[in-house]
Design an enzyme around this catalytic site. Structure first.
Site, PDB file in Angstrom:
ATOM      1  N   GLY A  88       0.818  -1.215   0.000  1.00 30.49           N
ATOM      2  CA  GLY A  88       0.000   0.000   0.000  1.00 30.49           C
ATOM      3  C   GLY A  88       0.843   1.252   0.000  1.00 30.49           C
ATOM      4  N   GLY A  90       2.585   3.848   1.458  1.00 29.67           N
ATOM      5  CA  GLY A  90       3.114   4.122   2.783  1.00 29.67           C
ATOM      6  C   GLY A  90       3.586   5.543   2.982  1.00 29.67           C
ATOM      7  N   LYS A 111       3.803  12.537  -2.873  1.00 26.23           N
ATOM      8  CA  LYS A 111       4.754  11.559  -2.336  1.00 26.23           C
ATOM      9  C   LYS A 111       5.597  12.232  -1.270  1.00 26.23           C
ATOM     10  CE  LYS A 111       6.920   8.469  -4.665  1.00 26.23           C
ATOM     11  NZ  LYS A 111       7.825   7.776  -5.633  1.00 26.23           N
ATOM     12  N   ARG A 181      -1.743  -0.969  -9.938  1.00 29.90           N
ATOM     13  CA  ARG A 181      -0.585  -1.804 -10.217  1.00 29.90           C
ATOM     14  C   ARG A 181      -0.998  -3.266 -10.311  1.00 29.90           C
ATOM     15  NH1 ARG A 181       3.400   1.512  -7.236  1.00 29.90           N
ATOM     16  NH2 ARG A 181       2.290   3.372  -6.555  1.00 29.90           N
ATOM     17  N   ASP A 250       4.434  -4.545  -7.512  1.00 28.70           N
ATOM     18  CA  ASP A 250       3.791  -3.320  -7.039  1.00 28.70           C
ATOM     19  C   ASP A 250       4.338  -2.082  -7.741  1.00 28.70           C
ATOM     20  OD1 ASP A 250       6.012  -4.261  -5.194  1.00 28.70           O
ATOM     21  OD2 ASP A 250       5.866  -2.176  -4.557  1.00 28.70           O
ATOM     22  N   ASP A 260       7.378   4.712 -10.373  1.00 31.05           N
ATOM     23  CA  ASP A 260       8.242   4.487  -9.205  1.00 31.05           C
ATOM     24  C   ASP A 260       9.720   4.489  -9.566  1.00 31.05           C
ATOM     25  OD1 ASP A 260       6.319   4.465  -7.187  1.00 31.05           O
ATOM     26  OD2 ASP A 260       5.747   2.426  -7.645  1.00 31.05           O
TER      27      ASP A 260
END
Length: 490
Positions: A88, A90, A111, A181, A250, A260
């Protein structure tokens, strides 16, 4: 005036177990480092209002814009092959969704905006370095024409975060077609929640693959679509020497975007086994392994979708395997077509793949710079002067032998030399975000000097243009400048 985000949220309308509702944790004194003004306009936002004290507070999570419905998304994932049933967001919070000028729905996410129920004892914050790295590399990828999440803004938080040492904190505003994802599907599948898998699949089809909604077998068509996009995406990565560094499930986007940017890097010297990530000790995500890992990740997605394919598991597995079987051909077709363009071939002849592979083998054996070799080859295609290409090889004779065959092959192409050079320049960038340049920018920024950051962004925004005033940015690192390890930055 108030900063207005025209939110039209759909993910937060899904069942409650898809996410946790959580607001960003306010920071001490946010300051805007960089606003992507062109992207703001494309999203229907007012860049002048974002570039204000109130805008900085919103982009740092200190203030919520009207209409926001902040959530942390739930997902699971295989990390380096090991399954973790709950990961998840975080340290990321989705503020909401907007419709951009092209009519495409986009997530706006913070983020580094503080802890969430998925933080797993983390502080939910981000340090300045990783925020700048993601801003630089994601925007470079966009300029290169590769599907990617985007960076709308970077702000400093006015606080310090504890990592190996105390570092300045920052928040990145990330924009994505969505943040769904492979691991999002795994979250529900791991719990035996077929209704959750179906609801997620229906949402993804409506959002990303509307053309399959009325297909005879929409969930099969969904898997076909994701396979096709991932095959094309990874081929594009390889064609510019990009190494994601942490291709966990993920970190595999259902929309087909690069997502990411942690320990990612672009190769200098061509080496198929190249690894930069400090945590990839076994080379699982090495440059040349990325297609194989993409298929592995897609297989995990297929496993989640099996209950939607058929009540007969054997039949469902057979159907999924048939769809996954297309990955290799789709990847190879995209990759080989891209390689042909990189060496100036725009028709297909027998022997082309061997010709290209022989060049790559010679590059690997002779420590040739990946980006410069192909860029200089573009020039050599027009003027028959091989010196700048030969200089990339420790043994120039290795190139000479190949060049004879290459030039003979070019005589079978219909383009003029000028047309060929222009076409090659359009696919062989002069500028990439080289590791040593990114690290130098981060080091300067930690000392409150953002001029190198701004200049690097300027250079990378036009990767296919010569930009003679910035010629130094094309050069690979000197031996003492080489960056051999990159880090996640969590």
């Amino acid at each position: 005036m108030t900063v207005h985000f025209p939110f039209q949220n759909t993910y937060s309308a899904l069942p409650a177990n898809f996410f946790a509702r959580v607001a960003p944790t306010p920071v001490a004194s946010p300051r805007l480092i960089k606003l992507n003004r062109a992207l703001a306009v494309h999203l229907g936002l007012d860049p002048d209002l974002l570039d204000s004290p109130e805008g900085a507070e919103i982009l740092a999570g200190k203030r919520l814009p009207e209409g926001a419905d902040p959530i942390a998304m739930a997902y699971a994932g295989h990390q380096f092959g090991q399954f973790v049933p709950q990961l998840g967001d975080g340290r990321a919070i989705l503020l909401g969704e907007v419709i951009d000028k092209d009519g495409v729905r986009r997530d706006i996410q913070l983020k580094g905006s503080g802890p969430t129920p998925f933080s797993r004892r983390g502080d939910g914050r981000a340090a300045l370095g990783p925020v700048l790295r993601e801003y630089i590399v994601s925007e470079a990828m966009f300029a290169l024409g590769i599907p990617t999440t985007r960076s709308l803004a970077a702000v400093t938080s006015g606080e310090r975060v504890q990592r190996e040492t105390m570092l300045p904190g920052a928040v990145l505003t990330r924009v994505a077609a969505s943040h769904i994802r492979v691991g999002t599907f795994q979250f529900f599948a791991a719990r035996g929640d077929t209704d959750g898998v179906r609801a997620l699949a229906d949402h993804v089809i409506a959002r990303h693959y509307p053309e399959v909604a009325n297909a005879e077998r929409p969930y099969h068509a969904l898997l076909e679509g994701v396979v096709a996009r991932q095959a094309d995406l990874v081929a594009r990565w390889l064609l510019v020497g990009f190494i994601h560094g942490v291709m966990n499930t993920d970190n595999t986007s259902i929309s087909g975007e690069t997502i990411d940017y942690g320990p990612c890097a672009f190769m200098d010297e061509y080496n198929p086994a190249q690894v930069f990530s400090s945590i990839d000790e076994l080379g699982r995500y090495a440059y040349a392994n990325q297609p194989r890992i993409a298929l592995w990740n897609l297989t995990r997605l297929a496993e989640c979708l099996l209950p939607l394919f058929s009540d007969d598991q054997d039949k469902a597995i057979e159907q999924a395997q048939f769809i996954l079987g297309d990955f290799a051909e789709k990847f190879t077709t995209a990759y080989q077509a891209g390689l042909r363009k990189k060496i100036g071939l725009f028709t297909t002849h027998d022997g082309d793949e061997a010709l290209i592979q022989d060049l790559l083998d010679a590059m690997a054996k002779n420590a040739a710079d990946f980006t410069l070799t192909f860029r200089r080859l573009s020039d050599a295609a027009a003027d028959a002067d091989d010196d700048s290409v030969r200089a990339q090889f420790t043994d120039p004779a290795a190139f000479d032998e190949w060049a004879v065959r290459w030039r003979k092959r070019l005589t079978e192409e219909p383009q003029s030399a000028t047309e060929r050079q222009a076409a090659m320049r359009a696919v062989n960038p002069a500028f990439i975000p080289r590791n040593h340049r990114v690290e130098a920018v981060i080091a300067a920024a930690v000392n409150n000097d953002y001029a190198p950051f701004e200049e690097l962004l300027t250079v990378l925004s036009k990767p296919y243009e010569d930009q003679p005033e910035f010629a130094a940015y094309t050069e690979p690192p000197l031996p003492d400048q080489r960056v051999l390890r990159t880090f996640c930055g969590t």
